[in-house]
Structure formats: structure tokens, C-alpha cells
Scaffold this active site. Structure first.
Site, PDB file in Angstrom:
ATOM      1  N   ASP A  74       0.848  -1.207   0.174  1.00 23.33           N
ATOM      2  CA  ASP A  74       0.017  -0.152  -0.068  1.00 23.33           C
ATOM      3  C   ASP A  74       0.829   1.409   0.025  1.00 23.33           C
ATOM      4  O   ASP A  74       0.536   2.332  -0.640  1.00 23.33           O
ATOM      5  CB  ASP A  74      -0.761   0.098   1.019  1.00 23.33           C
ATOM      6  CG  ASP A  74      -2.114  -0.842   1.005  1.00 23.33           C
ATOM      7  OD1 ASP A  74      -2.251  -1.533   0.011  1.00 23.33           O
ATOM      8  OD2 ASP A  74      -2.904  -1.099   2.132  1.00 23.33           O
ATOM      9  N   GLY A  75       1.942   1.195   0.612  1.00 22.70           N
ATOM     10  CA  GLY A  75       2.910   2.316   0.695  1.00 22.70           C
ATOM     11  C   GLY A  75       3.465   2.900  -0.640  1.00 22.70           C
ATOM     12  O   GLY A  75       3.544   3.879  -1.053  1.00 22.70           O
ATOM     13  N   SER A 193      -6.289   2.337  13.529  1.00 20.46           N
ATOM     14  CA  SER A 193      -5.648   1.941  14.314  1.00 20.46           C
ATOM     15  C   SER A 193      -5.533   2.726  15.713  1.00 20.46           C
ATOM     16  O   SER A 193      -5.210   2.782  16.821  1.00 20.46           O
ATOM     17  CB  SER A 193      -3.961   1.965  14.052  1.00 20.46           C
ATOM     18  OG  SER A 193      -3.453   3.117  13.665  1.00 20.46           O
TER      19      SER A 193
END
Length: 292
Positions: A74-75, A193
Site C-alpha cells: 500500500d505504501g 488503528s
């Protein structure tokens, strides 16, 4: 058909997957243009066609390619956004990283997925972005994010105070380590998160999620993405950090930040038969509890 290939680092055990992508595209008689640093990194380990083209930035692909293949996690896709920008070029995320919410095509799906994309058997998932509208110039032309805008403390362990206004109406003063303003795409990243909810990609909302708020009754707030968000930061230090995805800049205390949705979206390639709900079930391991 012209395909752009983008990536950063590749572990030795994943080189074979890059080779599979290249070989498949060559067999399908596609023209390849590869991100030059990625090519330089792999040219002695991956066999590229002799006629491969190279690009260094967005000017090398805008109006010149049909698809943009992001190979990584994803980065890597968040970095790919700096290349694709507002061009509308579809991004196909091939996951050789870890979790992979955005790069949803797994290693064992690479070859059939490439076949389907080249045959037109896919759908586009348009994702909204958030832009830091003021102060202008802080991030140059890359003043937008696919995941989130984040404001955090810089050189202190003390709480900071973030005064937030929605469409010029006062929302709250957050005493916290920082604040996240996430898009639906970013709702499964840092915001999740930090206790934020999951938003579906087409929900047309932002979520404002405080990071470790001192007041335990403070909770994330979901707002329409057509809203104008104003934030003023205070604290014991004179400077704070502002992040757009993985890009960071420093701002001074009491500087007014204004964020809004961008006027364009990013197109993600989605295989037919897959859905956002399927992805979060798989990635978050829902239903794998022994009691189920």
C-alpha cells in the site's frame, strides 16, 4: 497498449513475481515503461525487454500510458499517487508487501489478473482524496492525500491542542497527541488503528479521529466530504508536524490549516467479483475466530 511499471524495493524472494509481470506483458505485446530507479535496482536481476522505456516522474507517463502497475504494498501505491496525480490513469496494485488493502491483487492472482485487465474484464474503483488548501505551497503541487491528513506534535511529549471548525462552525478543541482527517480509503489505515470507524469507499465522508485524546469521552466524528475543515494548533512548542500520507512538513503554532476534498479522484483497478467488503474480511481476518 502501454503499461507503466512502478515500484520501490523488492526482496530477493519476490523478484520472480516482478519477472512474471514483465514476461506476461511482453507475451501480450504490450509496450513497457518502467520507473527508472526501479529499473536500475532490478536490471541485473529481472530480464526486461530490450525496447523498454523509462520514466522518472509524472511527465513521463501523463497522456502516454494506459495502465499504471504498482508492484509492492500500500505504501508503494501512495507513492504512485505522486506519479499519476490527476491524470485518471487506472492504477493496478499488485501486492508483494504485507497487508495490502489498496494493492489487493495477491501473488497467486497476478497472471490471471493481468489477462483480465488487458481483456477489459475489470472495473474501476474511484477513490476520493483530501487536499490541504491552506497554507498554499507547503507541499508544492502534491498538496493532497489518498489516505489522510495528520497533525501531530514534533519535538515534545506534551499534549497539543487542536481547534477544529467544520464549515466555520466550531466542532471541538482536541487535547491529544494529534489529529487524523481520513478519507474512506484512509479509514482502514492510521485512523483505524487509532479507533476510527471503517468507511466504505463511496460513502462521501471524512472521519476526524483524535490520536490518544486526553478526554476519554472524545470519539471520532464522521462528516460529509463536501465540508471545509479548519484547524488551528497550539502547544508548548512553536512547531508541529503535518503529514499528507507519507509526506511531511513543519508548521508554526497558531497557523490556520484548511482542508477540503479534491476536485478529482484516483482510479483503482478492481477485479470483477471482488468487493471492498470481501477485502476487509480477508485482510482483517473476520470470521476466522474459532467460535465461528
Amino acid at each position: 497498449m502501454v503499461i507503466a511499471i512502478y515500484g520501490r524495493a523488492v526482496s530477493p524472494e519476490n523478484l520472480k513475481y516482478v519477472q512474471r509481470v514483465v514476461d506476461k506483458l511482453v507475451i501480450k505485446q504490450c509496450r513497457l515503461t518502467v520507473y527508472q530507479p526501479f529499473y536500475e535496482l532490478l536490471k541485473d536481476q529481472v530480464e526486461f525487454p530490450s525496447h523498454v522505456l523509462l520514466f522518472e516522474d509524472y511527465t513521463g507517463i501523463i497522456g502516454k500510458v494506459d495502465f499504471f502497475f504498482s508492484i509492492g504494498g500500500d505504501g508503494t501505491i501512495l507513492d504512485a499517487l505522486t506519479m499519476v496525480r490527476d491524470s485518471g490513469i487506472p492504477i493496478m496494485g499488485i501486492n508483494i508487501g504485507r497487508l495490502g488493502f489498496l494493492s489487493s491483487i495477491s501473488k497467486d492472482e497476478i497472471l490471471p489478473s493481468v489477462d483480465k485487465v488487458l481483456a477489459g474484464d475489470y472495473q474501476l474503483d474511484s477513490r476520493s482524496l483530501i487536499r490541504l488548501k491552506h497554507p498554499g505551497g507547503l507541499f508544492g503541487e502534491l498538496d493532497y492525500a489518498l489516505n489522510e491528513l495528520t497533525i501531530t506534535r514534533k519535538d515534545t511529549t506534551s499534549l497539543i491542542v487542536l481547534h477544529v471548525y467544520i464549515d466555520d462552525m466550531f466542532l471541538n478543541s482536541y487535547w491529544a497527541d494529534g489529529l487524523i482527517i481520513a478519507t474512506p480509503t484512509g479509514s482502514t489505515a492510521y485512523s483505524l488503528s487509532s479507533g476510527g470507524p471503517i468507511l466504505t469507499p463511496g460513502s462521501e465522508n471524512f472521519v476526524i479521529t483524535p490520536i490518544a485524546p486526553h478526554n476519554l469521552t472524545v470519539r471520532p466524528v464522521v462528516i460529509p466530504d463536501k465540508s471545509k475543515i479548519k484547524i488551528i494548533v497550539e502547544g508548548r512548542e512553536d512547531q508541529f508536524l503535518v503529514s499528507l500520507d507519507s509526506r511531511r512538513a513543519i508548521i508554526d503554532s497558531n497557523l490556520e490549516l484548511i482542508a477540503e476534498k479534491t476536485e478529482f479522484k484516483v482510479n483503482m483497478v478492481q477485479m470483477k467479483g471482488k468487493s471492498f467488503f470481501m477485502t476487509i474480511r480477508e485482510k482483517l481476518k473476520w470470521g476466522l475466530d474459532a467460535r465461528n
